[in-house]
Structures are given as C-alpha cells and as structure tokens.
Design a protein around this motif. Structure first.
Motif, PDB file in Angstrom:
ATOM      1  N   THR A 239       0.830  -1.207   0.000  1.00 22.41           N
ATOM      2  CA  THR A 239       0.000   0.000   0.000  1.00 22.41           C
ATOM      3  C   THR A 239       0.860   1.252   0.000  1.00 22.41           C
ATOM      4  N   GLY A 247      -4.270   5.916  -2.434  1.00 19.91           N
ATOM      5  CA  GLY A 247      -3.223   5.134  -1.792  1.00 19.91           C
ATOM      6  C   GLY A 247      -2.691   5.797  -0.533  1.00 19.91           C
ATOM      7  N   ASP A 250      -5.402   5.393   2.132  1.00 20.00           N
ATOM      8  CA  ASP A 250      -5.540   4.016   2.610  1.00 20.00           C
ATOM      9  C   ASP A 250      -4.345   3.601   3.462  1.00 20.00           C
ATOM     10  N   TYR A 251      -3.148   4.055   3.078  1.00 20.82           N
ATOM     11  CA  TYR A 251      -1.970   3.700   3.881  1.00 20.82           C
ATOM     12  C   TYR A 251      -2.057   4.327   5.269  1.00 20.82           C
ATOM     13  N   ARG A 345      -6.975  -3.914  -0.208  1.00 21.98           N
ATOM     14  CA  ARG A 345      -5.528  -3.857   0.028  1.00 21.98           C
ATOM     15  C   ARG A 345      -4.953  -5.233   0.345  1.00 21.98           C
TER      16      ARG A 345
END
Length: 416
Positions: A239, A247, A250-251, A345
C-alpha cells in the motif's frame, strides 16, 4: 422579478454553493441545476411548493419526463434505469430543503399511524431514559417496526393486548430463517427489549419478554481471526507504494489500524483537532465505550497521516481526517467502509486471510503482537480502549501457544 422565480434562483444558488463546497465537477455543476429547474417548474405548474414535495410527487414528475423523452427519442432504457439520471440532483435539492430525504410520507392508514407513534415513543425512551447510541437506537426501532408490520392488522390496540407467544414464534421463525446463531441472538435481544417497552407502557396485557428465547451464546465462544505479522507487513509495504490520493489515504488508515488496533468507527470519526502535532499525542474517541484515550503519536503513523493531509486530503469544511477522495468530499458515514478498503488492500498484497478481511483483523493482529511482546493485560486493554479486563481477555485465545511461555496476570475467573 416574480416571487417564484426569485425563490427558484435562491434554491439554485444554494445548490451551486453546495456542489462547489463538496468538490463536484463543472459538468455536474451544470447538469444538476438544469434537472432541478425542471422539478421546480413542475411544482409551479401543479401548485406544489418544494417544501411539500414527497416521494410520490417525485415519481409522478419523473414519469412525466420519461413520457416526454420517449416522444423525442425512439430508444430509451427502462424507466427504473432511466430515472437515475435525475436521482442525484433531485435527492440533493430535497435534502437541502428538508434536511433529510426521503421524508416519511404521512401514515396512509390509522393502523400505520398507530404503529409509527409506538416506535417514536420507543425511540424517545431509548434516547432519553436509556441513553443508547443513535446507531443502536436505529437498529432497535427498525426491528420494532418490522415486528409490528409482520403482525399486521392484529397489531392494533386490542390486538397488542391479546398478543400471544404463538405470534412471537411465527415472527421469529420468519425473520430468523437462514441467519447465524449470533444474528438470531441479536434479533431476539431486540424483540425482548421492544416487548419490555410495550409492557412498560401498558400496551400488552402481560410481560412477554421472558418468553423470547434465543440461542445460547457462550462468553468468548468465537475465536477471533488475526493476521500474521508478516501479512500485516506485506499489506503495508504494498500500500505504501501507491502514491495516488487513494493510496495515501488508505496507507494512513492501515498504519493506524495496525499500530494502535483502532476500531473502524474510531478511525472514520478521527478529527483534525484530535491530533496534537506539538505534543505528539493522538486522541482516540472510543465509540463502543464512550470514553477516550490519549496515545503517543508515533513517527510512522504520524508521518503517514501528515502526508495524506498535505498531499491527498480534499479541501473541505468537514473536520474529520479521512474523507471521500471523489466528490462529494464528505466523511464516511460509518466504519463499514473500511471493510472495502482493507479487503482491496489485502487482495492487492496477495494476502488471503483464513477468516474475515475487515479492519478488526488488524486490531486482533495488534493484540497478538502485544501479547507476544509480554505486555501486561491491563496495558493491552488501555491501548485497545477496553474498560474491563474481561473484554481484553477475548484476545487471549489468539495466542494460546505464546501464553505458555509468558506470564500474564489474568482477571479473576478467566483461563486461556
């Protein structure tokens, strides 16, 4: 300028301001006002005000527009699919006008009004006297409405007085068919609570709550599913390489889940003011217990959140940290959206868990890593936001092999 036209222009300006604030594209900013003007003209032609519009009025407007379109174009999709081109604009303007949409239609029958009054009274009791969370109240009132609807004509004032165990059994058989034991137990809890309210308010002749028996759910009977440490590391590594706005967001979410073991709702409810950059403190509001914790803002999660806020977070009046990347740039409604994020993910990293793929798997993984590090149970509970050692003991089942090699002080009456 006529009064209706002035009112229409004011609504269109309000709509445009909302579209700009939420980050909608220029195409939508042109498209939505045009659709809304058509609805406003329809209201004027039929002697309606936008404040009195209900779902039936919208359907009649759309069917009229569909008939006009069929005269112009020979090929059109079915009505239910065609109407979607209007749905977004109409729902948005009606939410701006009413505050929420759809607005419940007036009761069509006396019995429906009677049921609605009962459910509203039940909701007031849950809110004012029991102080339940809005989501819990919504679930309880939803099941209460379903029960009254299922009983039907027999659920009038006299019918509730004569309510029988047979009718309760028939309802549970119908609504619990195909459900797991945990879901069945949840339904029976909701029904018992509502029956208790009916008895308390004198609507039933006897207290029927005790006759509703659900499956026995043993304490800690389910074994939580945890990701392995190397799986969590793999997901984070993959990720981290995604430098798109999605991205980066989400990380930041995944690193918070894996570092602090947060619940999904605690992540989506995190606000900008909950991060004290000067003191390196992260304030977490525990939705399940109503308490909050102040945790040290560690370097890696802190940098990930800062990178997302600076480079990927859309401009917005909302104070929640994590927003939708695509318009409308709003916070997530609830933590369930993280199931989609974590599943995607995990799949991208080639990780296939044996059990669930949601954010709670990261929470369990954090609990296991703390157990294997020999962290005392009370400290693990503080990190996870538990108010009792019994709640934390659920996670002991995740690492029974490790418990043979480390000594932990267990709460009374609990064995791994």
């Amino acid at each position: 300028m006529s009064a209706p036209l002035s009112t229409h222009d004011g609504l269109i300006e309000k709509l445009l301001a909302h579209l700009r604030a939420e980050g909608y594209s220029l195409r939508i900013q042109q498209w939505y006002p045009a659709r809304v003007r058509q609805l406003l003209n329809y209201c004027d032609h039929n002697g309606l005000s936008i404040e009195t519009v209900r779902s039936g009025d919208v359907t009649r407007f759309l069917r009229g527009q569909y008939r006009l379109s069929r005269k112009r174009y020979s090929k059109l999709p079915p009505f239910q699919k065609w109407r979607q081109r209007y749905t977004g604009a109409i729902n948005m303007i009606l939410r701006l006008v009413h505050g929420a949409w759809p607005v419940p239609d007036p009761p069509s029958t006396e019995l429906e009004g009677f049921h609605r009054d009962i459910v509203e009274d039940y909701d007031t009791w849950l809110r004012e006297l029991r102080g339940l969370h809005p989501l819990t109240r919504a679930k309880r009132t939803k099941h209460a409405s379903q029960f009254l609807t299922s009983v039907g004509q027999r659920a009038d004032q006299q019918g509730l007085k004569d309510l029988s165990v047979r009718e309760l059994d028939a309802y549970l058989k119908q609504c619990c068919d195909g459900l797991r034991r945990g879901s069945i137990e949840d339904r029976t809890v909701c029904l018992r609570d509502f029956l208790r309210h009916l008895w308390r308010t004198g609507r039933t002749a006897i207290d029927l709550a005790g006759t509703v028996i659900g499956p026995r759910i043993y304490e800690h009977e389910g074994i939580p599913v945890a990701l392995r440490t190397e799986e969590v590391r793999r997901v984070l590594e993959v990720t981290r390489k995604d430098l798109s706005p999605v991205g980066l967001r989400d990380y930041a979410i995944l690193i918070l889940l894996s570092t602090y073991g947060l619940r999904a709702a605690e992540v989506v409810n995190l606000r900008l003011e909950d991060i004290d950059w000067r003191r390196d403190v992260l304030r977490v509001h525990h939705t399940k217990t109503g308490t909050y914790s102040e945790l040290p803002l560690l370097r890696e999660p802190g940098e990930a959140v800062l990178r997302y806020v600076e480079k990927a977070r859309p401009p917005s009046v909302h104070r929640e940290v994590f927003l939708r990347i695509l318009a409308p740039h709003r916070p997530f409604k609830n933590g369930s959206i993280l199931n989609c994020i974590t599943s995607a993910r995990l799949r991208a990293a080639g990780v296939t868990p044996q059990g669930r793929k949601g954010p709670h798997a990261f929470r369990h993984a954090r609990a296991v890593s703390l157990l294997r590090s020999g962290v005392p149970l009370n400290i693990i509970g503080d990190v996870l936001g538990h108010t009792s050692a019994v709640a934390t003991a659920e996670y002991l089942k995740l690492a029974t092999e490790d418990l043979r090699t480390i000594g932990l002080d267990l709460p009374g009456g609990i064995s791994p």
